[in-house]
Design a protein around this motif. Structure first.
Motif, PDB file in Angstrom:
ATOM      1  N   GLN A   1     -21.892 -15.259 -45.823  1.00  0.00           N
ATOM      2  CA  GLN A   1     -21.326 -15.607 -46.920  1.00  0.00           C
ATOM      3  C   GLN A   1     -19.908 -14.778 -47.066  1.00  0.00           C
ATOM      4  N   GLY A   2     -19.499 -14.523 -46.001  1.00  0.00           N
ATOM      5  CA  GLY A   2     -18.005 -13.838 -45.985  1.00  0.00           C
ATOM      6  C   GLY A   2     -17.949 -12.334 -46.300  1.00  0.00           C
ATOM      7  N   ASN A   3     -19.154 -11.778 -46.145  1.00  0.00           N
ATOM      8  CA  ASN A   3     -19.371 -10.344 -46.633  1.00  0.00           C
ATOM      9  C   ASN A   3     -19.013  -9.397 -45.375  1.00  0.00           C
ATOM     10  N   TYR A   4     -17.807  -8.856 -45.545  1.00  0.00           N
ATOM     11  CA  TYR A   4     -17.454  -7.751 -44.496  1.00  0.00           C
ATOM     12  C   TYR A   4     -18.573  -6.831 -44.013  1.00  0.00           C
ATOM     13  N   PHE A   5     -19.123  -6.436 -45.294  1.00  0.00           N
ATOM     14  CA  PHE A   5     -19.954  -5.215 -45.231  1.00  0.00           C
ATOM     15  C   PHE A   5     -21.619  -5.511 -45.170  1.00  0.00           C
ATOM     16  N   SER A   6     -21.804  -6.713 -44.649  1.00  0.00           N
ATOM     17  CA  SER A   6     -23.200  -7.269 -44.595  1.00  0.00           C
ATOM     18  C   SER A   6     -23.917  -6.536 -43.368  1.00  0.00           C
ATOM     19  N   ILE A   7     -24.991  -6.114 -43.479  1.00  0.00           N
ATOM     20  CA  ILE A   7     -26.070  -5.925 -42.209  1.00  0.00           C
ATOM     21  C   ILE A   7     -27.371  -6.741 -42.624  1.00  0.00           C
ATOM     22  N   ASN A   8     -27.726  -7.677 -41.561  1.00  0.00           N
ATOM     23  CA  ASN A   8     -28.678  -8.253 -41.857  1.00  0.00           C
ATOM     24  C   ASN A   8     -30.069  -7.576 -41.211  1.00  0.00           C
ATOM     25  N   THR A   9     -31.066  -8.217 -41.291  1.00  0.00           N
ATOM     26  CA  THR A   9     -32.717  -7.547 -40.972  1.00  0.00           C
ATOM     27  C   THR A   9     -32.508  -7.277 -39.596  1.00  0.00           C
ATOM     28  N   LEU A  10     -31.741  -7.987 -38.739  1.00  0.00           N
ATOM     29  CA  LEU A  10     -32.046  -7.678 -37.315  1.00  0.00           C
ATOM     30  C   LEU A  10     -30.975  -6.580 -36.868  1.00  0.00           C
ATOM     31  N   GLY A  11     -30.081  -5.925 -37.764  1.00  0.00           N
ATOM     32  CA  GLY A  11     -28.856  -5.013 -37.528  1.00  0.00           C
ATOM     33  C   GLY A  11     -27.622  -5.634 -36.977  1.00  0.00           C
ATOM     34  N   TYR A  12     -27.418  -6.979 -37.296  1.00  0.00           N
ATOM     35  CA  TYR A  12     -26.115  -7.623 -36.894  1.00  0.00           C
ATOM     36  C   TYR A  12     -25.084  -7.280 -37.824  1.00  0.00           C
ATOM     37  N   LEU A  13     -24.030  -7.123 -37.795  1.00  0.00           N
ATOM     38  CA  LEU A  13     -23.118  -6.262 -38.547  1.00  0.00           C
ATOM     39  C   LEU A  13     -21.761  -7.250 -39.262  1.00  0.00           C
ATOM     40  N   GLY A  14     -21.130  -7.117 -40.233  1.00  0.00           N
ATOM     41  CA  GLY A  14     -20.015  -7.682 -40.560  1.00  0.00           C
ATOM     42  C   GLY A  14     -20.164  -9.168 -40.961  1.00  0.00           C
ATOM     43  N   LYS A  15     -18.778  -9.512 -41.271  1.00  0.00           N
ATOM     44  CA  LYS A  15     -18.672 -10.767 -41.647  1.00  0.00           C
ATOM     45  C   LYS A  15     -19.084 -11.803 -40.950  1.00  0.00           C
ATOM     46  N   TYR A  16     -18.961 -11.583 -39.721  1.00  0.00           N
ATOM     47  CA  TYR A  16     -19.410 -12.665 -38.595  1.00  0.00           C
ATOM     48  C   TYR A  16     -20.498 -12.301 -37.992  1.00  0.00           C
ATOM     49  N   GLN A  17     -21.264 -11.229 -38.263  1.00  0.00           N
ATOM     50  CA  GLN A  17     -22.448 -10.764 -37.911  1.00  0.00           C
ATOM     51  C   GLN A  17     -22.788 -10.591 -36.343  1.00  0.00           C
ATOM     52  N   PHE A  18     -21.880  -9.492 -35.867  1.00  0.00           N
ATOM     53  CA  PHE A  18     -21.822  -9.223 -34.465  1.00  0.00           C
ATOM     54  C   PHE A  18     -22.975  -8.368 -34.258  1.00  0.00           C
ATOM     55  N   GLY A  19     -23.649  -8.380 -32.865  1.00  0.00           N
ATOM     56  CA  GLY A  19     -24.477  -7.424 -32.395  1.00  0.00           C
ATOM     57  C   GLY A  19     -23.796  -6.335 -31.869  1.00  0.00           C
ATOM     58  N   ILE A  20     -24.574  -5.267 -31.461  1.00  0.00           N
ATOM     59  CA  ILE A  20     -23.964  -4.015 -31.004  1.00  0.00           C
ATOM     60  C   ILE A  20     -23.502  -4.262 -29.587  1.00  0.00           C
ATOM     61  N   GLY A  21     -24.258  -5.179 -28.626  1.00  0.00           N
ATOM     62  CA  GLY A  21     -24.146  -5.271 -27.217  1.00  0.00           C
ATOM     63  C   GLY A  21     -22.871  -6.164 -27.229  1.00  0.00           C
ATOM     64  N   THR A  22     -22.594  -7.236 -28.042  1.00  0.00           N
ATOM     65  CA  THR A  22     -21.265  -7.934 -28.040  1.00  0.00           C
ATOM     66  C   THR A  22     -20.093  -6.995 -28.565  1.00  0.00           C
ATOM     67  N   LEU A  23     -20.260  -6.028 -29.453  1.00  0.00           N
ATOM     68  CA  LEU A  23     -19.155  -5.072 -29.823  1.00  0.00           C
ATOM     69  C   LEU A  23     -18.707  -4.359 -28.773  1.00  0.00           C
ATOM     70  N   GLN A  24     -19.801  -3.846 -28.069  1.00  0.00           N
ATOM     71  CA  GLN A  24     -19.448  -3.145 -26.794  1.00  0.00           C
ATOM     72  C   GLN A  24     -18.648  -3.820 -25.633  1.00  0.00           C
ATOM     73  N   LEU A  25     -19.160  -5.182 -25.591  1.00  0.00           N
ATOM     74  CA  LEU A  25     -18.345  -6.100 -24.669  1.00  0.00           C
ATOM     75  C   LEU A  25     -17.141  -6.189 -24.816  1.00  0.00           C
ATOM     76  N   MET A  26     -16.876  -6.209 -26.292  1.00  0.00           N
ATOM     77  CA  MET A  26     -15.334  -6.364 -26.960  1.00  0.00           C
ATOM     78  C   MET A  26     -14.507  -4.815 -26.630  1.00  0.00           C
ATOM     79  N   GLY A  27     -15.196  -3.866 -26.438  1.00  0.00           N
ATOM     80  CA  GLY A  27     -14.380  -2.638 -26.379  1.00  0.00           C
ATOM     81  C   GLY A  27     -14.546  -1.873 -27.714  1.00  0.00           C
ATOM     82  N   VAL A  28     -15.600  -2.097 -28.390  1.00  0.00           N
ATOM     83  CA  VAL A  28     -15.811  -1.469 -29.776  1.00  0.00           C
ATOM     84  C   VAL A  28     -17.009  -0.748 -29.835  1.00  0.00           C
ATOM     85  N   TYR A  29     -17.297   0.748 -30.066  1.00  0.00           N
ATOM     86  CA  TYR A  29     -18.134   1.433 -29.846  1.00  0.00           C
ATOM     87  C   TYR A  29     -18.769   2.141 -30.862  1.00  0.00           C
TER      88      TYR A  29
END
Length: 212
Positions: free
Chosen positions: A77-105
């Motif tokens: 719903q466009g919420n930058y500070f959202s964390i879902n029940t599986l731990g996906y983060l932010g407005k676009y619901q990124f997983g930790i693995g994808t973030l690390q792949l993008m260079g964000v740790y």
């Protein structure tokens, strides 16, 4: 006394007659309309609620901005500070693995930095477009199980399930259709996000998020 009686008696008789005239008559209710058992109360279970709390997705047309905002609304719903029940983060619901792949740790910094989230989304879309570049050329405009294949639909589905799974979906002509943990399938995203203009996204091989 007799004069008073003669004066008031007609008034009393008139009042009594009028009261009988306005008494309700007995109405016979048809059997089909009689209530013989408790009935289910529809309120509030089936009511339609009009409230300012109801959030609607932004209508930004079929532009790239419209695409990413519609996708973000579906994810969080466009919420930058959202964390879902599986731990996906932010407005676009990124997983930790994808973030690390993008260079964000640093997940905490990511969650609290809207500009970084937008940058990661743009970087990931460019990466997925590179991975799917041949499939976009091959399948765009075709139909798979009644669904028109579009570039934006493929990129949205890649955001949901990964570009590799979208390749398998396309090359199996819809036989391989995975779902996320909430039951949303590749085919559903291909349909929902069909027809947006994402031509301004340049495909990039293994892109990384640069410092903002």
């Amino acid at each position: 006394m007799r004069k008073w009686m003669r004066f008031t008696s007609p008034l009393i008789i008139t009042f009594i007659l009028l009261s009988f005239a306005f008494m309700p008559k007995e109405v016979k209710v048809p059997e089909a309309l009689k209530v013989t058992e408790p009935t289910e109360v529809l309120f509030p279970k089936d009511r339609t609620v009009f409230s300012t709390a109801i959030v609607a997705p932004p209508f930004l047309g079929s532009s790239y901005i419209g695409f990413k905002e519609a996708l973000a609304f579906k994810e969080s719903q466009g919420n930058y500070f959202s964390i879902n029940t599986l731990g996906y983060l932010g407005k676009y619901q990124f997983g930790i693995g994808t973030l690390q792949l993008m260079g964000v740790y640093d997940a905490t910094s990511f969650l609290n930095d809207p500009a970084l989230q937008e940058h990661v989304f743009q970087t990931n879309i460019a990466r997925n477009k590179w991975i799917l570049r041949r499939d976009i050329a091959r399948f765009e405009g075709k139909r798979i199980k009644g669904i028109e294949v579009t570039e934006s639909g493929m990129l949205a589905a890649a955001h949901l399930a990964g570009a590799g799974n979208v390749k398998k979906y396309l090359r199996s002509y819809g036989q391989y259709d995975v779902k996320d943990a909430y039951g949303t399938s590749i085919a559903k995203y291909m349909t929902k996000f069909s027809g947006y203009d994402v031509s301004n996204v340049s495909p990039k091989r293994n892109p990384k998020v640069s410092k903002i």
